[in-house]
Motif scaffolding. Sequence first.
Motif, PDB file in Angstrom:
ATOM      1  N   UNK A 133       0.993  -1.129  -0.323  1.00  0.00           N
ATOM      2  CA  UNK A 133      -0.166   0.052   0.024  1.00  0.00           C
ATOM      3  C   UNK A 133       0.825   1.226  -0.072  1.00  0.00           C
ATOM      4  N   UNK A 134       0.314   2.232  -0.801  1.00  0.00           N
ATOM      5  CA  UNK A 134       0.827   3.592  -0.752  1.00  0.00           C
ATOM      6  C   UNK A 134       0.940   3.952   1.070  1.00  0.00           C
ATOM      7  N   UNK A 135       1.882   5.181   1.196  1.00  0.00           N
ATOM      8  CA  UNK A 135       1.630   5.573   2.190  1.00  0.00           C
ATOM      9  C   UNK A 135       0.489   6.474   2.662  1.00  0.00           C
ATOM     10  N   UNK A 136      -0.013   6.481   3.914  1.00  0.00           N
ATOM     11  CA  UNK A 136      -1.047   7.752   4.213  1.00  0.00           C
ATOM     12  C   UNK A 136      -0.457   8.839   4.713  1.00  0.00           C
ATOM     13  N   UNK A 137      -2.020   9.756   4.746  1.00  0.00           N
ATOM     14  CA  UNK A 137      -1.629  11.401   4.648  1.00  0.00           C
ATOM     15  C   UNK A 137      -2.656  11.691   6.038  1.00  0.00           C
ATOM     16  N   UNK A 138      -2.012  11.342   7.754  1.00  0.00           N
ATOM     17  CA  UNK A 138      -3.250  11.626   8.520  1.00  0.00           C
ATOM     18  C   UNK A 138      -2.749  13.443   8.253  1.00  0.00           C
ATOM     19  N   UNK A 139      -3.615  14.169   9.485  1.00  0.00           N
ATOM     20  CA  UNK A 139      -4.118  15.466   9.078  1.00  0.00           C
ATOM     21  C   UNK A 139      -3.089  16.502   9.283  1.00  0.00           C
ATOM     22  N   UNK A 167      -3.528   8.705  -3.223  1.00  0.00           N
ATOM     23  CA  UNK A 167      -4.179  10.526  -4.507  1.00  0.00           C
ATOM     24  C   UNK A 167      -3.269  11.118  -4.596  1.00  0.00           C
ATOM     25  N   UNK A 168      -1.765  11.801  -4.270  1.00  0.00           N
ATOM     26  CA  UNK A 168      -0.914  12.712  -4.565  1.00  0.00           C
ATOM     27  C   UNK A 168       0.133  12.065  -4.105  1.00  0.00           C
ATOM     28  N   UNK A 169       1.053  13.357  -4.836  1.00  0.00           N
ATOM     29  CA  UNK A 169       2.636  12.819  -4.978  1.00  0.00           C
ATOM     30  C   UNK A 169       3.075  14.205  -4.356  1.00  0.00           C
ATOM     31  N   UNK A 170       4.053  13.535  -3.290  1.00  0.00           N
ATOM     32  CA  UNK A 170       4.564  14.605  -2.636  1.00  0.00           C
ATOM     33  C   UNK A 170       5.949  14.123  -3.058  1.00  0.00           C
TER      34      UNK A 170
END
Length: 304
Positions: free
Chosen positions: A2-8, A85-88
């Motif tokens: 899985x891809x990394x998750x982003x918390x708030x 959803x995003x690339x950083x």
Amino acid sequence: QPSLTVIEGQIAGLYDLGRTLGTGRFAVVKLARHVFTGQRVAVKVIDKSKLAGGAAGQLLQEVRCMKLVQHPNVVRLYEVIDTHAKLYLILELGDGGDMFDHIMRHEGGLAEVRAKHYFAQIVHAISYCHRLHVVHRDLKPENVVFFQEQGVVKLTDFGFSNRFQPGKMLTTSCGSLAYSAPEILLGDEYDAPAVDIWSLGVILYMLVCGHPPFQEANDSETLTMIMDCRYTVPALISRMLQRDPKRRASLEQIEGHAWLQGVDPSPASRCLAPLPCSRSVRRKRRRMRRMRGSPAPWRGRAVH
């Protein structure tokens, strides 16, 4: 995997996101702080849902070129973090604004010694890029950032960059009108290094004169001025702003020009210590959790 998750407000438990620094077609650049070191960085946040057509390939090319180009006068790409959803893109953060704003604050151009100081560093960086067969294709003062603490300027925004083979022509039209070489604007095939040299000429003109050489009330008039090469400038600039790419000065000729002699092209501190990448931090955190017997808060992957 899985891809990394982003918390708030946080990326993968590594970066606290802050205010927005700028926006683009499919990306937002935000200020961020590394959770463990406290170091501030710029984060280019790319919305994957907006990467239509060739945008995804262009982004991949940007990442490849930035990973390849490691130079004290080029903004560093520390790492790339991929989520669902995003690339950083985690980037080195300049602390002194960009060169365009700096030039606009100096009516009539910068003092000659300062213009030499900055221009020599930009040429030094582009010369390095070209030796690695990377062409920038969007050189302009807005893409030169001041690092006051390090005492240098650095190139950024490799969104139009590409690899090239010496002697093989490119065809993609890109860049910004006021800084683009005539052959790009005409849609012709072009020699990659020559288009960067044209843009270097425009940057030097702005440094010493305080305004762009080709900037009229509308795009049509600007285009006419570029095609006619209508400008009155010092000799070194005229060697770069040649309509015929074959007559343009080479980077070796620019670096060896009398006007730049005695100028250090790579002053002050060379580079910052690298940020710890998420993979190494993750390993340390796992070791600490095993010692404490606590579960992992997230799993994922990062691209370096």
